[in-house]
Design a protein around this motif. Structure first.
Motif, PDB file in Angstrom:
ATOM      1  N   ILE A 182       0.865  -1.177   0.000  1.00  0.00           N
ATOM      2  CA  ILE A 182       0.000   0.000   0.000  1.00  0.00           C
ATOM      3  C   ILE A 182       0.906   1.232   0.000  1.00  0.00           C
ATOM      4  N   ALA A 183       0.710   2.117  -0.953  1.00  0.00           N
ATOM      5  CA  ALA A 183       1.533   3.327  -1.074  1.00  0.00           C
ATOM      6  C   ALA A 183       3.016   2.960  -1.120  1.00  0.00           C
ATOM      7  N   MET A 184       3.321   1.854  -1.803  1.00  0.00           N
ATOM      8  CA  MET A 184       4.689   1.366  -1.973  1.00  0.00           C
ATOM      9  C   MET A 184       5.341   0.973  -0.647  1.00  0.00           C
ATOM     10  N   ARG A 185       4.504   0.579   0.322  1.00  0.00           N
ATOM     11  CA  ARG A 185       5.033   0.152   1.615  1.00  0.00           C
ATOM     12  C   ARG A 185       4.417  -1.207   1.956  1.00  0.00           C
ATOM     13  N   PRO A 186       5.203  -2.165   2.472  1.00  0.00           N
ATOM     14  CA  PRO A 186       4.655  -3.458   2.872  1.00  0.00           C
ATOM     15  C   PRO A 186       3.653  -3.285   4.006  1.00  0.00           C
ATOM     16  N   ALA A 187       2.500  -3.910   3.873  1.00  0.00           N
ATOM     17  CA  ALA A 187       1.432  -3.743   4.866  1.00  0.00           C
ATOM     18  C   ALA A 187       0.901  -5.104   5.314  1.00  0.00           C
ATOM     19  N   GLN A 188       0.723  -5.242   6.609  1.00  0.00           N
ATOM     20  CA  GLN A 188       0.122  -6.435   7.192  1.00  0.00           C
ATOM     21  C   GLN A 188      -1.390  -6.221   7.304  1.00  0.00           C
ATOM     22  N   TYR A 230     -20.235  -3.811  12.082  1.00  0.00           N
ATOM     23  CA  TYR A 230     -19.665  -4.059  10.768  1.00  0.00           C
ATOM     24  C   TYR A 230     -18.291  -4.727  10.874  1.00  0.00           C
ATOM     25  N   ALA A 231     -17.981  -5.529   9.868  1.00  0.00           N
ATOM     26  CA  ALA A 231     -16.630  -6.065   9.723  1.00  0.00           C
ATOM     27  C   ALA A 231     -15.742  -4.993   9.099  1.00  0.00           C
ATOM     28  N   ARG A 232     -14.446  -5.114   9.347  1.00  0.00           N
ATOM     29  CA  ARG A 232     -13.499  -4.168   8.753  1.00  0.00           C
ATOM     30  C   ARG A 232     -12.128  -4.814   8.618  1.00  0.00           C
ATOM     31  N   LYS A 233     -11.319  -4.231   7.786  1.00  0.00           N
ATOM     32  CA  LYS A 233      -9.931  -4.667   7.638  1.00  0.00           C
ATOM     33  C   LYS A 233      -9.005  -3.460   7.718  1.00  0.00           C
ATOM     34  N   LEU A 234      -7.822  -3.694   8.289  1.00  0.00           N
ATOM     35  CA  LEU A 234      -6.795  -2.674   8.375  1.00  0.00           C
ATOM     36  C   LEU A 234      -5.535  -3.192   7.698  1.00  0.00           C
ATOM     37  N   TRP A 235      -4.925  -2.330   6.883  1.00  0.00           N
ATOM     38  CA  TRP A 235      -3.633  -2.611   6.275  1.00  0.00           C
ATOM     39  C   TRP A 235      -2.605  -1.781   7.044  1.00  0.00           C
ATOM     40  N   ILE A 236      -1.690  -2.443   7.750  1.00  0.00           N
ATOM     41  CA  ILE A 236      -0.797  -1.773   8.689  1.00  0.00           C
ATOM     42  C   ILE A 236       0.630  -1.764   8.146  1.00  0.00           C
ATOM     43  N   ASP A 237       1.224  -0.586   8.090  1.00  0.00           N
ATOM     44  CA  ASP A 237       2.604  -0.448   7.651  1.00  0.00           C
ATOM     45  C   ASP A 237       3.514  -1.240   8.599  1.00  0.00           C
ATOM     46  N   THR A 238       4.222  -2.219   8.071  1.00  0.00           N
ATOM     47  CA  THR A 238       5.031  -3.083   8.929  1.00  0.00           C
ATOM     48  C   THR A 238       6.230  -2.357   9.535  1.00  0.00           C
ATOM     49  N   ALA A 239       6.633  -1.225   8.943  1.00  0.00           N
ATOM     50  CA  ALA A 239       7.781  -0.477   9.472  1.00  0.00           C
ATOM     51  C   ALA A 239       7.365   0.468  10.592  1.00  0.00           C
ATOM     52  N   SER A 240       6.332   1.280  10.356  1.00  0.00           N
ATOM     53  CA  SER A 240       5.928   2.296  11.335  1.00  0.00           C
ATOM     54  C   SER A 240       4.778   1.856  12.223  1.00  0.00           C
TER      55      SER A 240
END
Length: 314
Positions: free
Chosen positions: A133-139, A151-161
């Motif tokens: 995401i935005a050229m950054r690895p995301a978990q 509601y269900a939801r998903k988060l894409w988390i920057d693995t660095a920050s």
């Protein structure tokens, strides 16, 4: 809802990283801390109600206090700033400035519970795969409700920050209701945070989370008998509308992810009854004697109906 739960769970398990050392709850705890204490900025896109809004975003943390600023890149040009729980909006073309104070600190990007472990009976926190995401690895972390009341939801988390790069909220039919997406994110040099700063931040959070003590809902003429498990009473305030001088009482309940506002006011000439919907936002209104009650929030229709029908007079 059960089919959606099974589908999202299957996806989460199918793409889970076997080498992952953190579980979903631990990821969320780290995200909460990073969001509050890091200095970062970027470009963020909000997609909601069929509309797309692109804005510049900046977050700073100094002396235990958070400041967020959103600056629109398209008309209407405006700048929204949150300093702790004080929010202001400046409309640049007219130079009109609107200021308000929210009883609790609420992020412009995503709301997360302070203690996710308290919600293990209401949600499953599943570790899924990784994407860019935005050229950054995301978990990817899936937040899956165990009932039909949220509601269900998903988060894409920057693995660095450990900052959230993307958030999606899903309706009970599995369709995306809203999305927040960073197209660019820059983390500034880490601020030197002392123990005194952290103590100040903790005290600030406690103060704003429990400001409802100034207006005790238990002393109001209303009673809330039913609300979803995991929800807590966050605050109760009494507002007087400037133009009409009409008093509107506001009770907020939340589980950290989802919130429902309950409004109490005098019934007008014609009371409002029943359900209304606008995208992910649903409201349910009913009349008790001369009192108009409306429950409103980004939750399924059965949730606002349950809350509204749970109100009675003491």
């Amino acid at each position: 809802m059960r089919l959606l739960f099974v589908f999202l769970l299957f996806i989460s398990c199918a793409f889970a990283n076997d080498d992952q050392t953190l579980d979903g709850r631990q990821w969320l705890e780290k995200v909460n801390h990073a969001m509050k204490t890091l200095n970062y900025h970027g470009t963020v896109v909000f997609m909601k109600h069929g509309q797309v809004d692109t804005m510049r975003y900046r977050h700073t943390f100094e002396s235990g206090i958070e400041t967020e600023r959103l600056t629109s890149l398209n008309s209407p040009l405006r700048e929204v700033t949150r300093h702790s729980n004080e929010i202001s909006c400046l409309y640049k073309e007219s130079q009109q400035k609107v200021e308000t104070q929210h009883p609790i600190d609420r992020s412009f990007i995503v709301n997360l519970p302070l203690k996710p472990e308290r919600l293990h009976d209401e949600y499953l926190f599943a570790v899924a795969g990784q994407e860019m995401i935005a050229m950054r690895p995301a978990q990817i972390i899936a937040v899956l409700p165990k009932d039909d009341l949220r509601y269900a939801r998903k988060l894409w988390i920057d693995t660095a920050s450990l900052l959230p790069l993307k958030v999606e909220v899903y309706g009970q039919d599995g369709k995306t209701l809203e999305q927040v997406l960073f197209t660019e994110l820059n983390v500034d040099a880490l601020a030197t945070q002392t123990d005194a700063d952290q103590t100040a931040a903790d005290e600030e959070s406690k103060h704003h989370q429990h400001v409802s003590q100034a207006e005790a809902f238990e002393k109001s003429p209303f009673e809330l008998k039913n609300w979803p498990a995991g929800f807590e009473k966050i605050f109760f305030i009494r507002n007087t509308m400037q133009q009409s001088k009409k008093t509107v009482d506001h009770l907020l309940i939340s589980d950290g992810f989802s919130s429902v506002s309950v409004y109490f006011e005098a019934k007008g000439e014609k009371g409002i009854e029943g359900l209304r919907s606008l995208g992910p936002v649903n409201s349910y209104s009913r009349v008790i004697d001369d009192l108009q009650i409306t429950a409103l929030g980004e939750v399924p229709v059965q949730t606002v109906e349950l809350v509204a029908k749970g109100v009675s007079l003491r």
